[in-house]
Every structure is written in structure tokens, then in C-alpha cells.
Write a protein that holds these residues in place. Structure first.
Motif, mmCIF file in Angstrom:
data_model
loop_
_atom_site.group_PDB
_atom_site.id
_atom_site.type_symbol
_atom_site.label_atom_id
_atom_site.label_comp_id
_atom_site.label_asym_id
_atom_site.label_seq_id
_atom_site.Cartn_x
_atom_site.Cartn_y
_atom_site.Cartn_z
ATOM 1 N N LEU A 144 34.376 44.929 47.155
ATOM 2 C CA LEU A 144 34.316 43.840 46.175
ATOM 3 C C LEU A 144 34.374 44.397 44.756
ATOM 4 O O LEU A 144 35.124 43.909 43.905
ATOM 5 C CB LEU A 144 33.010 43.050 46.383
ATOM 6 N N ARG A 145 33.578 45.421 44.512
ATOM 7 C CA ARG A 145 33.527 45.967 43.146
ATOM 8 C C ARG A 145 34.839 46.630 42.743
ATOM 9 O O ARG A 145 35.195 46.658 41.572
ATOM 10 C CB ARG A 145 32.347 46.926 42.998
ATOM 11 N N SER A 146 35.551 47.153 43.736
ATOM 12 C CA SER A 146 36.851 47.760 43.399
ATOM 13 C C SER A 146 37.920 46.671 43.272
ATOM 14 O O SER A 146 39.028 46.940 42.828
ATOM 15 C CB SER A 146 37.258 48.759 44.484
ATOM 16 N N ASP A 147 37.587 45.474 43.699
ATOM 17 C CA ASP A 147 38.491 44.312 43.687
ATOM 18 C C ASP A 147 39.785 44.577 44.460
ATOM 19 O O ASP A 147 40.852 44.057 44.110
ATOM 20 C CB ASP A 147 38.794 43.862 42.246
ATOM 21 N N ALA A 148 39.672 45.410 45.518
ATOM 22 C CA ALA A 148 40.846 45.653 46.352
ATOM 23 C C ALA A 148 41.264 44.335 47.001
ATOM 24 O O ALA A 148 40.415 43.521 47.377
ATOM 25 C CB ALA A 148 40.506 46.683 47.428
ATOM 26 N N ASP A 149 42.554 44.113 47.120
ATOM 27 C CA ASP A 149 43.110 42.892 47.720
ATOM 28 C C ASP A 149 42.554 41.609 47.080
ATOM 29 O O ASP A 149 42.362 40.596 47.756
ATOM 30 C CB ASP A 149 42.839 42.833 49.238
ATOM 31 N N HIS A 150 42.247 41.687 45.782
ATOM 32 C CA HIS A 150 41.733 40.501 45.064
ATOM 33 C C HIS A 150 40.507 39.897 45.741
ATOM 34 O O HIS A 150 40.368 38.680 45.853
ATOM 35 C CB HIS A 150 42.827 39.436 44.930
ATOM 36 N N GLU A 151 39.617 40.751 46.205
ATOM 37 C CA GLU A 151 38.481 40.233 46.957
ATOM 38 C C GLU A 151 37.548 39.383 46.093
ATOM 39 O O GLU A 151 36.897 38.471 46.593
ATOM 40 C CB GLU A 151 37.719 41.391 47.642
ATOM 41 N N ILE A 152 37.491 39.669 44.788
ATOM 42 C CA ILE A 152 36.611 38.862 43.929
ATOM 43 C C ILE A 152 37.066 37.400 43.964
ATOM 44 O O ILE A 152 36.273 36.483 44.129
ATOM 45 C CB ILE A 152 36.596 39.410 42.484
ATOM 46 N N GLU A 153 38.379 37.221 43.840
ATOM 47 C CA GLU A 153 38.940 35.871 43.884
ATOM 48 C C GLU A 153 38.661 35.210 45.239
ATOM 49 O O GLU A 153 38.265 34.047 45.312
ATOM 50 C CB GLU A 153 40.444 35.968 43.640
ATOM 51 N N GLN A 154 38.827 35.989 46.311
ATOM 52 C CA GLN A 154 38.572 35.444 47.658
ATOM 53 C C GLN A 154 37.118 35.009 47.799
ATOM 54 O O GLN A 154 36.819 33.968 48.380
ATOM 55 C CB GLN A 154 38.867 36.504 48.739
#
Lengths: 135, 293
Positions: B67-77
């Protein structure tokens, strides 16, 4: 049954509504379709010219203020055309109510001129009269 | 609050602790201003476990790193998973009535015919509110063709925005609309659902916006009427104040903001003037800033 539906002509006259606002086009189209007209749309004078050259219409309802080609420029271009489309009846709808605007509309080739706001009932009544729809 | 035994597990048996949830909530708060407290704990746990499963992270620490790295736009997800999007057409109809019976009359006082009237629905969820505004105007405002009406719908949830753009609604969303209105502005599709008229779709601009991100909100200016319902309740006091100040800046001088029926601006910010109309209480950015701040 609403007033709009009572004014319905029995035949399917084809009307081109030219206005840059999607909401206004929808507002006019809703009234005209309920009254039994078939409606095409264009977002400016350029698109309107392309459509009248490609398809038959009984009336063009034209807003004045539009980007790229405004309503008056469209009408002048239409009236200069060498084919039958030059005689297409045109109802101009504008926000300007001045004497001079009326003269400009006439000179550009408008058959009739309405000042906004135009109610759906008035729109249908004038559309029926100008398109030659039987009443 | 949930004990270890009652904490939900995903299909892969992932378990989250109270400390995990606390860290997640702190992260969400920093990113969105949304504050989730203990009474929403069960709801949070479930969504979190779902995301850990969906990303195949296997554990909270692995998920949190992702989440913190925001890989694959996980924050948005994750934000998408945490926002609630259920609403319906003509919700809080009294505010729509207030718009056409009182607000617009004041808004056009300073405008010439043909000028723009800007209306903003934020959060717009899956589009029910901005579409309702457009339909209401066509059905109830006789000057609808006299002004260039611009309606913008914004939301932080990109999944909701995608649904808004598709404009397909079930019977529950349409329950407040008459059959006549549904027949004129929607087309039936499969399974009793209805798709919004393409002309109506075209008349609304949908964008992503985060109410507490001041730099992002700077793109939005000059709105005459803003509908901002049932979102400030998710925020804590300081985020609520930031959101209110951002909304104030987005309004044109003299512009109005409508909140949800259980919300009041008076406790959040002194910037706005309270206007009591017969159909609704709304808040106004004063004509001159000297009247406000």
C-alpha cells in the motif's frame, strides 16, 4: 397527455437541432420526439452543414452563439448552397432580443426567430408550422 | 470492539489485529481525511481482509508495504473499497426544489442570458445526483435553455466514476422517478436495468477530486451551486475544516452549497452565511469576502 403530445403531427418530420449545449439539445429533442418528430443533432454550424448535405430534413432549429461556426454563419452558408438544401426552413433561437438581432437573423436567412427561454410547447408549435407538418 | 476470535478472516485465512487496523486508519486519514472510528471497525476489517486477499499479500505487514509503495495503484483500490456508493435519483428532492425555486433566481441576477451557470456534485458517487440535477432542471426550470448550464460530477472513487460514465441503474436507484421520466431519459437494458440517455450523459462532466487536497481542488473554481452531501460526516474536525475552506474557494462569490440533511456548516466553518429557504437550509459564500472571513 401533455400539451407537447397534443400538438403531435401525424407524420414523421425530420428536424435538425443545432446547439452547442448537450442539455439544451436534449431539452428540445425530448419535446420534439414526444410530439412525433424525428430529431438529429449538431453541436455547431460546421457539423450542421455536414448533416444537411448528407441527409434530408424538414427544418433546422438553430442556436446563434456556438463555437467554430455560429448560427448566422451556418444560415448564410446554407442559403448560398447551390442545391435544394438552400431552401431548408430555419428557426433561429437566441438569447438576444434586440431589433438589430432580428434584422441580422432575417438577413442571414432565418424563417422565424424565437428568444430564449423557449417552452417545449412553443417549440413544438413553431416546429410543426415551419416544417409543414399537418396539424 | 472485535476480539481476536471475532475478527474476520479472508478465504486465505488472513487475520488482522486491532493494531493493524489502527495503522491502516491512520494511513487512510493522512491520505484522504476520512476518519474511521471504532464503531466502523467491523466494516473496516472486512474491507481490509478483502484487499489483502485480492492483492495476494498474505499478511497485513506485506499488504501495508504494498500500500505504501502504491504498487498497482493500491491506494486508489483501497479508497474505492472504503467508500460507500449507494444512493438513488432525486434523493433529498427538497434541495432540488430549493435550487429551482430560490437559488437559481439569485444566481442569474448577476448574469446575462447565455452566460454559464456552474453546478457541482461532489461526491457524485455513481452519477445519480448530477443526472438528477440535469433532469430536474429540464423538468422544472423554465429558463433551462437560456443559460449555458455546466454540471460537473466529482468523486474520489474511480470505480464510482466509471459507473457514473456507464450510467446503468437498477430499479432501486430509479425508485423516486416517475415512469414518464424514466421513459424519456433512460433506455431499458437487460435484467430490468436502465441506461441513461446518451445526451444526458454528454451533458455532465465527470472528474476525480479529493475534497481535502487543496492543490487538486484549485482546479475547481467559480461554481454557483455545490451539492456536497453526506461526505463531511466521514471527516474529523480538522479535515472537515480544510474541506469547507476548499469548497468555499471553489464557489463563485454569492454561490451556494447544499449539505446532507444531518450536516451543518455552522459548526465547521464561520466562512459561510446561513440561508433559510422554504425548501431547505443552504450555505452561501458571501458576495464580498469582507462579509465572511
Amino acid at each position: 397527455m401533455t400539451d407537447v403530445e397534443q400538438a403531435a403531427p401525424p407524420s414523421r418530420r425530420r428536424i435538425l437541432v443545432v446547439d452547442d449545449s448537450a442539455l439544451v439539445r436534449l431539452y428540445y429533442r425530448d419535446a420534439l420526439e414526444r410530439a412525433g418528430f424525428e430529431v438529429e443533432q449538431a453541436i455547431n454550424g460546421i457539423e450542421a452543414m455536414e448533416k444537411v448535405l448528407a441527409q434530408p430534413f424538414d427544418l433546422a432549429i438553430v442556436d446563434v452563439n456556438m463555437p467554430r461556426m455560429d448560427g448566422f454563419s451556418f444560415l448564410r452558408t446554407l442559403r448560398r448552397n447551390a442545391t435544394d438544401v438552400a431552401t431548408l426552413p430555419a428557426l433561429v433561437i437566441t438569447t438576444e432580443a434586440g431589433e438589430q438581432d432580428l434584422d441580422t437573423a432575417r438577413a442571414a436567412g432565418a424563417n422565424f426567430y424565437l428568444v430564449k427561454p423557449v417552452s417545449q410547447q412553443d417549440l413544438v408549435r413553431h416546429a410543426a408550422a415551419l416544417s409543414g407538418a399537418p396539424t | 470492539m472485535g476480539t481476536a476470535g471475532s475478527e474476520p478472516r479472508g478465504p486465505r485465512g488472513v487475520r488482522v489485529t486491532q493494531e493493524d487496523v489502527r495503522r491502516l486508519c491512520e494511513f487512510l486519514y493522512r491520505r484522504t481525511g476520512m476518519l474511521f472510528d471504532d464503531n466502523k471497525r467491523y466494516y473496516i476489517d472486512r474491507r481490509l481482509v478483502e484487499r489483502i486477499d485480492a492483492t495476494k499479500s498474505g499478511s497485513f505487514p506485506a499488504y501495508f508495504a504494498l500500500l505504501r509503495s502504491d504498487a498497482d495503484h493500491e491506494i486508489e483500490q483501497l479508497i474505492n473499497a472504503f467508500t460507500v456508493n449507494e444512493t438513488y435519483f432525486n434523493r433529498e428532492e427538497h434541495q432540488l426544489r430549493c435550487m429551482t425555486s430560490d437559488l437559481l433566481g439569485n444566481v442569474i441576477r448577476g448574469k446575462r442570458p447565455g452566460e454559464s451557470i456552474r453546478i457541482w456534485s461532489i461526491p457524485c458517487s455513481s452519477g445519480e445526483e448530477p443526472y438528477s440535477i440535469a433532469i430536474w432542471l429540464m423538468e422544472n426550470w423554465r429558463l433551462v435553455d437560456s443559460y449555458n448550464i455546466e454540471i460537473v460530477g466529482s468523486d474520489i472513487d474511480t470505480r464510482a466514476l466509471k459507473a457514473a460514465g456507464e450510467g446503468v441503474y437498477g430499479a432501486r436507484a430509479l425508485m423516486r422517478l416517475s415512469r414518464d421520466v424514466i421513459g424519456r431519459y433512460f433506455q431499458p437494458v437487460a435484467d430490468g436495468e436502465h441506461r441513461i440517455d446518451p445526451g444526458l450523459r454528454e451533458s455532465i462532466q465527470f472528474t476525480r477530486a479529493n475534497l481535502i487536497d487543496s492543490s487538486e481542488m484549485a482546479r475547481y473554481r467559480g461554481f454557483d451551486i455545490v451539492f456536497c452531501r453526506n461526505v463531511l460526516i466521514y471527516f474529523d474536525d480538522s479535515s472537515r475544516r480544510i474541506a469547507a475552506e476548499n469548497l468555499y474557494d471553489c464557489l463563485a462569490a454569492g454561490g451556494y452549497i447544499c449539505l446532507g440533511h444531518s450536516e451543518t456548516m455552522s459548526r465547521i466553518s464561520p466562512l459561510f452565511r446561513v440561508c433559510r429557504f422554504s425548501d431547505a437550509i443552504v450555505y452561501q459564500r458571501p458576495e464580498s469576502d469582507h462579509d465572511g472571513r
